[in-house]
Every structure is written in structure tokens, then in C-alpha cells.
Design a protein around this motif. Structure first.
Motif, PDB file in Angstrom:
ATOM      1  N   MET A 110       0.655  -1.269   0.066  1.00  0.00           N
ATOM      2  CA  MET A 110      -0.205  -0.077  -0.254  1.00  0.00           C
ATOM      3  C   MET A 110       0.803   1.288  -0.095  1.00  0.00           C
ATOM      4  SD  MET A 110      -3.228   0.797   2.436  1.00  0.00           S
ATOM      5  CE  MET A 110      -3.701  -0.755   2.700  1.00  0.00           C
ATOM      6  N   THR A 111       0.691   2.351  -0.599  1.00  0.00           N
ATOM      7  CA  THR A 111       1.376   3.302  -1.001  1.00  0.00           C
ATOM      8  C   THR A 111       1.083   4.236   0.272  1.00  0.00           C
ATOM      9  OG1 THR A 111       1.098   3.330  -3.366  1.00  0.00           O
ATOM     10  CG2 THR A 111       1.964   5.507  -2.389  1.00  0.00           C
ATOM     11  N   VAL A 112       2.414   4.964   0.704  1.00  0.00           N
ATOM     12  CA  VAL A 112       2.280   5.870   1.786  1.00  0.00           C
ATOM     13  C   VAL A 112       2.811   7.183   1.113  1.00  0.00           C
ATOM     14  CG1 VAL A 112       3.123   4.210   3.478  1.00  0.00           C
ATOM     15  CG2 VAL A 112       4.713   5.639   2.229  1.00  0.00           C
ATOM     16  N   THR A 113       2.420   8.428   1.754  1.00  0.00           N
ATOM     17  CA  THR A 113       2.804   9.718   1.155  1.00  0.00           C
ATOM     18  C   THR A 113       3.609  10.466   1.854  1.00  0.00           C
ATOM     19  OG1 THR A 113       0.408   9.751   0.413  1.00  0.00           O
ATOM     20  CG2 THR A 113       1.676  11.786   0.615  1.00  0.00           C
ATOM     21  N   LEU A 114       4.794  10.883   1.323  1.00  0.00           N
ATOM     22  CA  LEU A 114       5.805  11.802   2.002  1.00  0.00           C
ATOM     23  C   LEU A 114       5.297  13.299   1.578  1.00  0.00           C
ATOM     24  CD1 LEU A 114       8.419  12.541   3.224  1.00  0.00           C
ATOM     25  CD2 LEU A 114       9.550  12.270   1.010  1.00  0.00           C
ATOM     26  N   HIS A 115       4.759  14.006   2.286  1.00  0.00           N
ATOM     27  CA  HIS A 115       4.345  15.250   2.086  1.00  0.00           C
ATOM     28  C   HIS A 115       5.568  16.469   2.374  1.00  0.00           C
ATOM     29  CE1 HIS A 115       0.219  14.168   2.620  1.00  0.00           C
ATOM     30  NE2 HIS A 115       0.078  15.050   1.494  1.00  0.00           N
ATOM     31  N   VAL A 116       5.769  17.259   1.610  1.00  0.00           N
ATOM     32  CA  VAL A 116       7.165  18.152   1.762  1.00  0.00           C
ATOM     33  C   VAL A 116       6.467  19.592   1.641  1.00  0.00           C
ATOM     34  CG1 VAL A 116       9.215  18.750   0.875  1.00  0.00           C
ATOM     35  CG2 VAL A 116       8.326  16.194   0.473  1.00  0.00           C
ATOM     36  N   CYS A 117       6.759  20.266   2.663  1.00  0.00           N
ATOM     37  CA  CYS A 117       6.319  21.793   2.581  1.00  0.00           C
ATOM     38  C   CYS A 117       7.198  22.583   1.817  1.00  0.00           C
ATOM     39  CB  CYS A 117       6.501  22.292   3.821  1.00  0.00           C
ATOM     40  SG  CYS A 117       5.968  24.073   3.873  1.00  0.00           S
ATOM     41  N   ILE A 118       6.589  23.067   0.769  1.00  0.00           N
ATOM     42  CA  ILE A 118       7.496  23.907  -0.301  1.00  0.00           C
ATOM     43  C   ILE A 118       7.521  25.460   0.084  1.00  0.00           C
ATOM     44  CG2 ILE A 118       7.224  21.899  -2.176  1.00  0.00           C
ATOM     45  CD1 ILE A 118       4.963  24.016  -3.429  1.00  0.00           C
ATOM     46  N   THR A 119       6.768  25.846   1.127  1.00  0.00           N
ATOM     47  CA  THR A 119       6.983  27.243   1.428  1.00  0.00           C
ATOM     48  C   THR A 119       7.859  27.432   2.763  1.00  0.00           C
ATOM     49  OG1 THR A 119       4.788  26.693   2.669  1.00  0.00           O
ATOM     50  CG2 THR A 119       4.663  27.642   0.472  1.00  0.00           C
ATOM     51  N   CYS A 120       8.117  26.293   3.197  1.00  0.00           N
ATOM     52  CA  CYS A 120       9.104  26.490   4.383  1.00  0.00           C
ATOM     53  C   CYS A 120      10.401  27.420   4.159  1.00  0.00           C
ATOM     54  CB  CYS A 120       9.597  25.163   5.066  1.00  0.00           C
ATOM     55  SG  CYS A 120       8.720  24.373   6.214  1.00  0.00           S
ATOM     56  N   ARG A 121      10.711  28.416   4.695  1.00  0.00           N
ATOM     57  CA  ARG A 121      11.885  29.242   4.363  1.00  0.00           C
ATOM     58  C   ARG A 121      13.036  28.850   5.365  1.00  0.00           C
ATOM     59  NH1 ARG A 121      11.915  32.293   0.527  1.00  0.00           N
ATOM     60  NH2 ARG A 121      10.089  32.871  -0.720  1.00  0.00           N
ATOM     61  N   ALA A 122      12.731  28.011   6.518  1.00  0.00           N
ATOM     62  CA  ALA A 122      13.723  27.754   7.452  1.00  0.00           C
ATOM     63  C   ALA A 122      14.453  28.837   7.898  1.00  0.00           C
ATOM     64  CB  ALA A 122      14.703  26.471   6.835  1.00  0.00           C
ATOM     65  N   GLU A 151      15.561  31.481   6.477  1.00  0.00           N
ATOM     66  CA  GLU A 151      16.233  32.278   5.362  1.00  0.00           C
ATOM     67  C   GLU A 151      15.454  33.537   5.047  1.00  0.00           C
ATOM     68  OE1 GLU A 151      18.471  28.695   2.936  1.00  0.00           O
ATOM     69  OE2 GLU A 151      16.487  29.485   2.102  1.00  0.00           O
ATOM     70  N   PRO A 152      16.091  34.444   4.872  1.00  0.00           N
ATOM     71  CA  PRO A 152      15.259  35.559   4.283  1.00  0.00           C
ATOM     72  C   PRO A 152      14.488  35.516   3.129  1.00  0.00           C
ATOM     73  CG  PRO A 152      17.684  36.312   4.263  1.00  0.00           C
ATOM     74  CD  PRO A 152      17.573  34.862   4.888  1.00  0.00           C
ATOM     75  N   ALA A 153      13.314  36.239   2.813  1.00  0.00           N
ATOM     76  CA  ALA A 153      12.943  36.007   1.797  1.00  0.00           C
ATOM     77  C   ALA A 153      13.726  36.479   0.656  1.00  0.00           C
ATOM     78  CB  ALA A 153      11.470  36.990   1.593  1.00  0.00           C
ATOM     79  N   ASN A 154      13.802  35.926  -0.750  1.00  0.00           N
ATOM     80  CA  ASN A 154      14.670  36.152  -1.739  1.00  0.00           C
ATOM     81  C   ASN A 154      14.098  35.806  -3.034  1.00  0.00           C
ATOM     82  OD1 ASN A 154      16.812  36.224  -3.473  1.00  0.00           O
ATOM     83  ND2 ASN A 154      18.417  35.440  -2.139  1.00  0.00           N
ATOM     84  N   ASP A 155      13.917  36.802  -3.891  1.00  0.00           N
ATOM     85  CA  ASP A 155      13.237  36.435  -5.419  1.00  0.00           C
ATOM     86  C   ASP A 155      14.031  35.390  -6.040  1.00  0.00           C
ATOM     87  OD1 ASP A 155      10.973  37.808  -4.480  1.00  0.00           O
ATOM     88  OD2 ASP A 155      11.631  39.424  -5.576  1.00  0.00           O
ATOM     89  N   ALA A 156      15.638  35.358  -5.743  1.00  0.00           N
ATOM     90  CA  ALA A 156      16.400  34.589  -6.524  1.00  0.00           C
ATOM     91  C   ALA A 156      16.401  33.481  -5.999  1.00  0.00           C
ATOM     92  CB  ALA A 156      17.889  35.379  -6.877  1.00  0.00           C
ATOM     93  N   THR A 157      15.946  32.904  -5.029  1.00  0.00           N
ATOM     94  CA  THR A 157      16.168  31.642  -4.640  1.00  0.00           C
ATOM     95  C   THR A 157      14.944  31.017  -3.937  1.00  0.00           C
ATOM     96  OG1 THR A 157      18.313  32.423  -3.666  1.00  0.00           O
ATOM     97  CG2 THR A 157      17.653  30.519  -2.590  1.00  0.00           C
ATOM     98  N   LEU A 158      14.877  29.879  -4.245  1.00  0.00           N
ATOM     99  CA  LEU A 158      13.475  29.068  -3.925  1.00  0.00           C
ATOM    100  C   LEU A 158      13.760  28.865  -2.492  1.00  0.00           C
ATOM    101  CD1 LEU A 158      13.517  26.179  -6.694  1.00  0.00           C
ATOM    102  CD2 LEU A 158      11.816  27.928  -6.418  1.00  0.00           C
ATOM    103  N   PRO A 159      12.562  28.765  -1.974  1.00  0.00           N
ATOM    104  CA  PRO A 159      12.647  28.660  -0.410  1.00  0.00           C
ATOM    105  C   PRO A 159      13.270  27.184  -0.150  1.00  0.00           C
ATOM    106  CG  PRO A 159      10.478  29.194  -1.089  1.00  0.00           C
ATOM    107  CD  PRO A 159      11.181  28.832  -2.104  1.00  0.00           C
ATOM    108  N   MET A 160      13.866  27.021   0.993  1.00  0.00           N
ATOM    109  CA  MET A 160      14.327  25.792   1.403  1.00  0.00           C
ATOM    110  C   MET A 160      13.414  24.616   1.274  1.00  0.00           C
ATOM    111  SD  MET A 160      17.071  24.090   2.711  1.00  0.00           S
ATOM    112  CE  MET A 160      17.916  24.895   3.227  1.00  0.00           C
ATOM    113  N   GLY A 161      12.121  24.790   1.512  1.00  0.00           N
ATOM    114  CA  GLY A 161      11.201  23.759   1.394  1.00  0.00           C
ATOM    115  C   GLY A 161      11.153  23.147  -0.336  1.00  0.00           C
TER     116      GLY A 161
END
Lengths: 117, 117
Positions: A1-13, A15-25
Motif C-alpha cells: 500500500m502506498t504511503v505519502t511523503l508530504h514536503v512543505c514547499i513554502t518553508c523558508r527555514a 532564510e530571508p525572503a529572496n526572489d532569486a532563491t527558492l525556499p528551502m522547502g
């Protein structure tokens, strides 16, 4: 049976907001999908796991299983996260024996939630 | 549909081990059951929610819903926890609007996990 690994893609960890870099998540999500999901695991991005003070966060869940949330993850943890997810997928209840549990899951648990009944 | 409020009864919340005093988690569980579960909520004790650094911890879950884990709870929070659990029970997806969410749930979230699919 399949399990799910959810990954938060908005987590900045913190790090300062930076348009040039994707968030850590988002970078962690990319690293995980680049490596590829192990058998029985699907990788699903999510916007916010409400662990903003402990990002980047991921969660493991599956039918009939305990769910787990982990924090303070980085791209460098991607291989180990997939190893831990694969071990989780092989269980019927989500309980990977402590000795077999990867170190980052032992040390960076945010919480676990019993199977939903 | 009934939702579950899990309460960690082994959380010591940084209190020293003491044979004469129940752990904070057990005291919280007692305070909650003394007040009584609201409609649609069942209170279930659990040994360890893997949030030992953020105890006392509780978790809300239910079929088809987002699950939530909260930390740093005390007996004094019992009435508000039940209020928050009642609001969670009235939703179909577990998502209580932010403005309606009780303050301790806004501030002491450990993590949330998407519905299990």
C-alpha cells in the motif's frame, strides 16, 4: 500500500525572503523528486505543514498507520529522508523499530499522530 | 462524524520525575475528561506523541481531515482545548478558519498533516 511523503514547499527555514532563491522547502522537494520516490512512496508537495518555526518540514502518512512530522530538514537530508520513507512504507502500522529508524527521524521528530480511527 | 483528541499522558513538560505527582500530560488528560468531551469528540490517552521537547502535547484527527499536533499545553488550557476540538469536529476537512481558531492552537502548533489518501 502506498504511503505519502508530504514536503512543505513554502518553508523558508529562517532564510530571508529572496526572489532569486527558492525556499528551502521547495529545494528539498526538488532534491527528493530528483532522487526519485522509493517503491511504495509518493512524494507530494504541500503549502504549509504549520511547522513554520521548525522548517523545512516533511510528513509521512498512510492508511492505518501512525503519521509522523519531522522538522529542520535541508536538501542534504534528501537521501536519508527517502530511506526513512521506504522503511515506513514497509510497515503495516507506521512503526519502524527504533534501532532501524534513521538518525534524522530519531532526532528531529516534531510529533506523531496515531492511526485515524 | 467523530473526531479524536489524543492526549499524551507521559509528557513531563520538563518537570522532574516525581512519584508523588502525575506527569503533566496525565493531569491534562484528567482535566479534559473531568470537563467532558464535546459532541463529536472522543478523548483518547496515548503514550508518547514523539513531541517530548514540546510537551504536554495533544493531537486532533478524524477521517478525511487534516490532523494537527499542538504542544506546550497545561491543565489550565483544558477548556480552550475542548473548544478548539469542538470547532475541529464541526468541519468536514479539519480546517477551522484562522480567525475562528482558538489562540493556543494558533500559537502552539507543532505540525499538521494533510488528510490521508
Amino acid at each position: 500500500m502506498t504511503v505519502t511523503l508530504h514536503v512543505c514547499i513554502t518553508c523558508r527555514a529562517n532564510e530571508p525572503a529572496n526572489d532569486a532563491t527558492l525556499p528551502m522547502g521547495a529545494r528539498l522537494h526538488r532534491a527528493l523528486t530528483d532522487l526519485g520516490a522509493p517503491e511504495g512512496v509518493r512524494i507530494v508537495p504541500v503549502e504549509c505543514l504549520s511547522a513554520c518555526g521548525a522548517g523545512a518540514a516533511v510528513a509521512l502518512s498512510g492508511p492505518g498507520r501512525w503519521s509522523y512530522a519531522y522538522g529542520h530538514m535541508t536538501e542534504a537530508d534528501a537521501p536519508e529522508i527517502l530511506q526513512g520513507a521506504a522503511a515506513f512504507a514497509t510497515t503495516s502500522d507506521g512503526l519502524v523499530p527504533w534501532r532501524e529508524r534513521i538518525a534524522i527521524f530519531r532526532k528531529r521528530s516534531l510529533a506523531r499522530i496515531p492511526p485515524i480511527g
